[in-house]
Structure formats: structure tokens, C-alpha cells
Design a protein around this motif. Structure first.
Motif, PDB file in Angstrom:
ATOM      1  N   GLY A   1      75.702   8.148 -87.414  1.00 33.36           N
ATOM      2  CA  GLY A   1      74.415   7.469 -87.417  1.00 33.36           C
ATOM      3  C   GLY A   1      74.004   7.070 -86.015  1.00 33.36           C
ATOM      4  N   GLU A   2      72.753   6.695 -85.872  1.00 30.66           N
ATOM      5  CA  GLU A   2      72.229   6.332 -84.548  1.00 30.66           C
ATOM      6  C   GLU A   2      72.936   5.133 -83.960  1.00 30.66           C
ATOM      7  N   ASP A   3      73.410   4.233 -84.811  1.00 32.62           N
ATOM      8  CA  ASP A   3      74.115   3.046 -84.334  1.00 32.62           C
ATOM      9  C   ASP A   3      75.490   3.403 -83.763  1.00 32.62           C
ATOM     10  N   MET A   4      76.244   4.232 -84.490  1.00 34.61           N
ATOM     11  CA  MET A   4      77.568   4.628 -84.027  1.00 34.61           C
ATOM     12  C   MET A   4      77.470   5.557 -82.819  1.00 34.61           C
ATOM     13  N   TYR A   5      76.402   6.350 -82.746  1.00 29.70           N
ATOM     14  CA  TYR A   5      76.165   7.185 -81.569  1.00 29.70           C
ATOM     15  C   TYR A   5      76.034   6.295 -80.338  1.00 29.70           C
ATOM     16  N   PHE A   6      75.196   5.254 -80.437  1.00 24.70           N
ATOM     17  CA  PHE A   6      75.019   4.340 -79.312  1.00 24.70           C
ATOM     18  C   PHE A   6      76.345   3.695 -78.923  1.00 24.70           C
ATOM     19  N   CYS A   7      77.085   3.201 -79.906  1.00 27.18           N
ATOM     20  CA  CYS A   7      78.367   2.548 -79.613  1.00 27.18           C
ATOM     21  C   CYS A   7      79.336   3.507 -78.925  1.00 27.18           C
ATOM     22  N   ARG A   8      79.399   4.736 -79.399  1.00 24.58           N
ATOM     23  CA  ARG A   8      80.307   5.723 -78.794  1.00 24.58           C
ATOM     24  C   ARG A   8      79.897   6.035 -77.361  1.00 24.58           C
ATOM     25  N   LYS A   9      78.598   6.280 -77.144  1.00 34.75           N
ATOM     26  CA  LYS A   9      78.135   6.607 -75.800  1.00 34.75           C
ATOM     27  C   LYS A   9      78.343   5.430 -74.838  1.00 34.75           C
ATOM     28  N   LEU A  10      78.102   4.217 -75.307  1.00 31.28           N
ATOM     29  CA  LEU A  10      78.329   3.036 -74.478  1.00 31.28           C
ATOM     30  C   LEU A  10      79.805   2.895 -74.132  1.00 31.28           C
ATOM     31  N   ARG A  11      80.660   3.090 -75.114  1.00 30.86           N
ATOM     32  CA  ARG A  11      82.112   3.011 -74.896  1.00 30.86           C
ATOM     33  C   ARG A  11      82.567   4.084 -73.907  1.00 30.86           C
ATOM     34  N   GLU A  12      82.090   5.319 -74.065  1.00 30.25           N
ATOM     35  CA  GLU A  12      82.448   6.413 -73.161  1.00 30.25           C
ATOM     36  C   GLU A  12      81.969   6.151 -71.739  1.00 30.25           C
ATOM     37  N   ALA A  13      80.891   5.375 -71.592  1.00 28.72           N
ATOM     38  CA  ALA A  13      80.353   5.040 -70.269  1.00 28.72           C
ATOM     39  C   ALA A  13      81.023   3.803 -69.681  1.00 28.72           C
ATOM     40  N   GLY A  14      82.049   3.288 -70.347  1.00 27.31           N
ATOM     41  CA  GLY A  14      82.765   2.116 -69.839  1.00 27.31           C
ATOM     42  C   GLY A  14      82.183   0.792 -70.260  1.00 27.31           C
ATOM     43  N   GLY A  15      81.268   0.794 -71.216  1.00 29.51           N
ATOM     44  CA  GLY A  15      80.644  -0.442 -71.685  1.00 29.51           C
ATOM     45  C   GLY A  15      81.555  -1.254 -72.587  1.00 29.51           C
ATOM     46  N   THR A  16      81.200  -2.513 -72.754  1.00 30.99           N
ATOM     47  CA  THR A  16      81.972  -3.445 -73.558  1.00 30.99           C
ATOM     48  C   THR A  16      81.152  -3.923 -74.739  1.00 30.99           C
TER      49      THR A  16
END
Length: 197
Positions: free
Chosen positions: A182-197
Motif C-alpha cells: 500500500g501507499e503507506d507501507m511504500y512510504f515507510c519502506r522508502k523512508l527507512r531505506e533513505a535512513g529515516g527514523t
């Protein structure tokens, strides 16, 4: 006689620190509307609320982020039209983000509309399946994914990876099955892969 509202007055106003974005399919339940009216915001906090009606949810979220960037907001606060938010959630969540500048996103826990309900929050090791239950009410804890129905995101998080920030995605497994994100999990994954918290 005529009254005018000075353009200079508008330019002198500070940008809204909080941008409340609401993706919407259309008319909302009166209980949700009354809940929104009753929310308690931090003292002297400027905010802008926008609804994106009738647009697919990922596109609605992306458009709302672009508008929030355009007005110079510090926070994007997504509240979905089917999530009733506790009255003090905005105050509590903004306090948490202000006192933890290293955090990119903070989500409130809400549940599925199933029997029994399950929390739309995922913790433990990234990619583990199933809802995360290892928490107690009032606790703040790390997660690898969450729904966006009550999510406060620091606007700088959107600089960590390119638009689209929200997108539905499908991939094929080794066994030929498909994984849907889903769009929510996509955002979370991309943020995590970019080093986000």
C-alpha cells in the motif's frame, strides 16, 4: 466604502507550521467531523487544513505534500476520514516530534475494521508479517511500518527520497505469487531505506 485586505499583510504572516492533509472519498460521518472540530492543538500554533476529495489516496497524499512544501510547513499531519483521533493527539504528537528532532515520522495507533481488530503498526524486524502487538498504551516505540491514518511527518523527510512519496506497488515472488504494498507501507519502506527514523 470599500475594505481591502493588504497583500503585504498576507506576506508578513508566518507559514503554517502544521499542514493537516485529509484524503477523502467524499462525504464524512458527522461523528468524524465533530471529532475534528474538537481536536486540541498546541498553543499559538499556525496550521492549514486541506482536503483532497475524490482523488486516489496515493495521489491525494502526494498532492497534499506538494502543497505543504509550497506553503513552507514544518509538519505534515495526515488524518484519514475514517480515523477518529483522540482529542489531545495533535498536542501530544507535536510535543514528541519537537523534543525528538531526529525523528522523521510519528504515527498514532489505530486498528483495522475487522473482528477482531488489529493495530495498523508493524514493529520488530523489518518485513516481518502481521500486526505488532508488543506495546502498551501510552508507549512510544520504533516501528518499521504503519498506516497513515494518523501520521505526523517532518517535512524534511520528503527531501530524503524523490516524489512520488506515496505509491501502490506490486512485485512478483520467486514462487510466482505477488506482493502488494500500500501507499503507506511504500512510504515507510522508502523512508527507512533513505535512513529515516
Amino acid at each position: 466604502e470599500k475594505a481591502s485586505y493588504s497583500k503585504h499583510h498576507l506576506e508578513d504572516e508566518a507559514p503554517p507550521r502544521i499542514y493537516v492533509g485529509i484524503p477523502s472519498r467524499g462525504p464524512v460521518h458527522i461523528a468524524w467531523h465533530m471529532n475534528m472540530i474538537d481536536l486540541s492543538w498546541p498553543v499559538n500554533e499556525s496550521r492549514k487544513t486541506r482536503i483532497a476529495p475524490g482523488i486516489e489516496v496515493a495521489n491525494a497524499r502526494n498532492n497534499l505534500v506538494l502543497d505543504a512544501q509550497g506553503v513552507g510547513s514544518k509538519y505534515m499531519f495526515f488524518i484519514d476520514e475514517d480515523v477518529v483521533v483522540p482529542r489531545d493527539a495533535p498536542q501530544h504528537m507535536i510535543y514528541q516530534m519537537e523534543t525528538h528532532p531526529e525523528w522523521d515520522m510519528l504515527t498514532g495507533i489505530y486498528v483495522t475494521k475487522t473482528v477482531p481488530p488489529e493495530p495498523l503498526v508493524f514493529g520488530g524486524k523489518p518485513g516481518t508479517s502481521g500486526a505488532f502487538w508488543d506495546w502498551v498504551v501510552g508507549e512510544t516505540f520504533p516501528v518499521w511500518g504503519a498506516g497513515m491514518g494518523c501520521a505526523l511527518i517532518r517535512m524534511t523527510a520528503f527531501d530524503k527520497f524523490p516524489d512520488p512519496w506515496f505509491k501502490f506497488s506490486k512485485s512478483v515472488n520467486d514462487d510466482g505469487g505477488t506482493n502488494e504494498e500500500g501507499e503507506d507501507m511504500y512510504f515507510c519502506r522508502k523512508l527507512r531505506e533513505a535512513g529515516g527514523t
